[in-house]
Design an enzyme around this catalytic site. Structure first.
Site: not given
Lengths: 330, 316
Positions: A168-170, A189, A246-247, A276, A294
């Site tokens: 994506g954009s990142i 992707s 990411g996550r 987290e 984070h």
């Protein structure tokens, strides 16, 4: 500005230092607490309306945030004149987009505001793990350069295969940066991107097989939960490194920790974790991992950019122009 | 290179040591006898030493060269030759080689890595994460790197490689050099102070010579200022270290990423408590791939010389 806005300045006309009446400025309903930076930026161009003001039910535009607000039918019934909602986040999980669409309410998020800072962070974590920057900084500060001599050698970046999970954009911004270091970029992707020059690989397992370094830069969805699992980590292999901006839940964390402990992958740079603010304690003893809390998007410049993009979206709305960063219901 | 006597000035990469031995060299390991004065060691072995393998910290000064009448070649395991008395070598007809190009990428990668690491306070953030402090609160905001103005002292191979990487982050590039290189995209500044006043991140990437000794002095540090960041991947003596330390401790300089120091391996301890500095132990070329390539270059140059073939990377 000589006058200051207040969340309780409901319906009171205040004259600003440049002579314009505050009641001339378009009203924005603010449904989240405002810092000084927000207050002064907003009230330079808008009249800030609080939820308790009688004007709140006739105001057309509102500012919300993911942490404080749930934009659901109940809230929309409370403020029936809304036609434009701007959230100070990228994520819109807290907004019923379908309900907004039904009521003709436009929604804006902050778009790609975090892209640069998150991409920079992914790159610095990657360089750090490859070149052992944090670990050798610690070595120096502990006086060990004096007593033990040189720190063990790191790994060169040029020529390494970097696999990006999510272009994506990142992911694209990360790829653009790493190309300048001579890395070879491949990606996975949801769909291949024909205009992109990088090599498309159909699944994460194959990507990991080909990669020296895996960079996780996708959003968290049902499909991407634990997208980096045991098989993918095995495919990445003993010389492989993984970077996650990411996550946390994009990676099977217990499996990742096990692989690092057993030396089945070479190292990791992690800004996000499954639970987290808890970080698996086994990682604390390792010198082949870099751990951060984070914070990839947390720069003062990004915080300022958020304010600017929200203001720009409101200005576009009041001018009858398209929003800069609209979010559509699927 | 059968029976060629080679003085190895520093503790070498195992591969380099093995290869020198395998090719028949007799090694005189200066680094193994730190108690014995260098000149004494040289005189004792003067009859046998035909080559020196030096590095960024140990080279060949005039006294050493005078003590080694059989010396024919100094092959440096570095690109910088500030530790070799080049005029003296020229006078004596001694060849000098270095290791350019093979280490350009690594040094440039480190320069950018240090710059982002200082701005985003990575070592400090890592320490925070490991301390368990995250449970009590967030780490502070850290400054964006992308788009910041990067100023480069010296636009040689390494300077250009740094510029190319910084461009990928949309950083405007400016530089100081002995002459204007008329680069289409990079802005020239005619003095280091002027460069420092017009950038956010100043990178030292020039060779160390008499002219560039302390090129980063108090005036340059003042011009860079309380929000400015200094990155040194050149040589320690490029920077007036006491001035740098004082500026950082007093908050007159925003931060620093340092790979080199005036008196390695000594690093000023006042820096250890600072979150806005990143300190690494002269690792600019410290990857297994590059050090091996550098070793091959040293071996190639030595072999070429003793086989009377053209040197690979002669400087003198």
């Amino acid at each position: 500005m000589s006058s200051s806005p207040s969340l309780t300045a409901a319906g009171v006309s205040i004259t600003t230092s440049n002579g314009s009446s505050l009641s001339d400025l378009p009203p924005i309903l603010v449904l989240r607490p405002l810092s000084d930076a927000w207050s002064s930026a907003l009230s330079a161009k808008f009249t800030v309306i609080s939820p308790s003001s009688p004007l709140s039910t006739s105001t057309h535009a509102a500012l919300v945030s993911a942490a404080y607000n749930k934009v659901d039918p109940a809230l929309l019934d409370q403020y029936p004149s809304l036609k434009c909602i701007a959230t100070t986040s990228v994520g819109v999980d807290h907004i019923d987009l379908e309900e907004c669409r039904r009521r003709g309410i436009q929604v804006a998020n902050v778009g790609e505001i975090f892209t640069k800072d998150v991409a920079d962070y992914a790159v610095v974590l990657l360089i750090d793990v490859m070149r052992r920057i944090t670990m050798s900084d610690r070595y120096v500060r502990n006086g060990l350069w004096m007593t033990r001599g040189d720190y063990p050698l790191g790994s060169k970046l040029r020529g390494k295969h970097v696999g990006i999970v999510g272009l994506g954009s990142i992911g694209s911004a990360i790829a653009k940066r790493l190309e300048a270091f001579g890395c070879k970029i491949s990606y996975v992707s949801t769909k291949p991107k024909p205009t992109v020059k990088y090599k498309y690989i159909p699944n994460v397992y194959d990507l990991a097989t080909e990669s020296d370094i895996l960079v996780v830069s996708c959003s968290l969805t049902k499909e991407t939960h634990h997208i980096v699992n045991k098989q993918v980590l095995q495919a990445l292999g003993k010389e492989g490194i993984i970077i996650n901006i990411g996550r946390g839940a994009n990676i099977d964390e217990p499996e990742l920790v096990r692989c690092l402990v057993q030396g089945e992958i070479k190292g990791a740079g992690l800004d996000v974790f499954e639970n987290e603010p808890d970080i698996p304690k086994e990682l604390f003893k390792m010198d082949n991992v870099v751990l951060t809390a984070h914070q990839s998007a947390l720069t003062p410049e990004a915080m300022s950019d958020i304010i600017q993009i929200c203001i720009a979206n409101f200005e576009a709305f009041f001018a009858g122009k398209p929003l800069l960063t609209p979010v559509m219901a699927d | 290179m059968d029976k060629i006597g080679v003085l190895v000035a520093f503790k070498p990469l195992p591969y380099l040591e093995q290869e020198l031995t395998r090719r028949g060299c007799r090694l005189f390991r200066l680094w193994e006898t730190p108690e014995s004065p260098v000149l004494e060691f040289c005189r004792q072995n003067a009859a046998d030493i035909q080559a020196i393998v030096g590095n960024s910290n140990y080279g060949a000064d005039a006294a050493m060269i005078d003590a080694l009448p059989k010396l024919e070649i100094v092959a440096s395991f570095s690109v910088g030759l500030d530790r070799v008395d080049l005029p003296k070598c020229k006078e004596r007809g001694i060849r000098v080689t270095n290791t350019p190009d093979v280490l350009t990428d690594d040094v440039a990668d480190l320069a950018i890595g240090l710059a982002i690491s200082v701005m985003r306070r990575i070592p400090s953030a890592d320490k925070y994460a490991r301390s368990g402090a995250w449970k009590k609160g967030e780490y502070t905001l850290t400054t964006r790197f992308s788009g910041k103005r990067v100023g480069i002292l010296g636009l040689g191979r390494i300077g250009l490689a740094i510029a190319k990487r910084a461009e990928a982050f949309d950083c405007p590039i400016s530089y100081y050099s002995r002459s204007d290189k008329s680069h289409p995209n990079y802005t020239y500044h005619s003095t280091p102070v002027d460069l420092a006043a017009n950038c956010d991140i100043l990178v030292v990437a020039c060779a160390l010579t008499e002219e560039t000794h302390h090129i980063v002095n108090r005036a340059v540090i003042d011009a860079l200022g309380p929000k400015g960041v200094l990155i040194n991947i050149g040589r320690g003596p490029h920077v007036d270290e006491p001035e740098l330390v004082a500026a950082l401790v007093e908050g007159r300089l925003g931060g620093a990423g340092l790979d080199v120091f005036e008196n390695e391996p000594h690093v000023p301890e006042e820096l250890f408590a600072l979150d806005n500095v990143v300190l690494v132990p002269h690792v600019g070329s410290a990857t297994i791939e590059t050090r091996t390539a550098m070793a091959d270059m040293v071996l190639g140059n030595l072999e070429a010389h003793f086989l009377k073939k053209p040197l690979l990377t002669p400087v003198v």
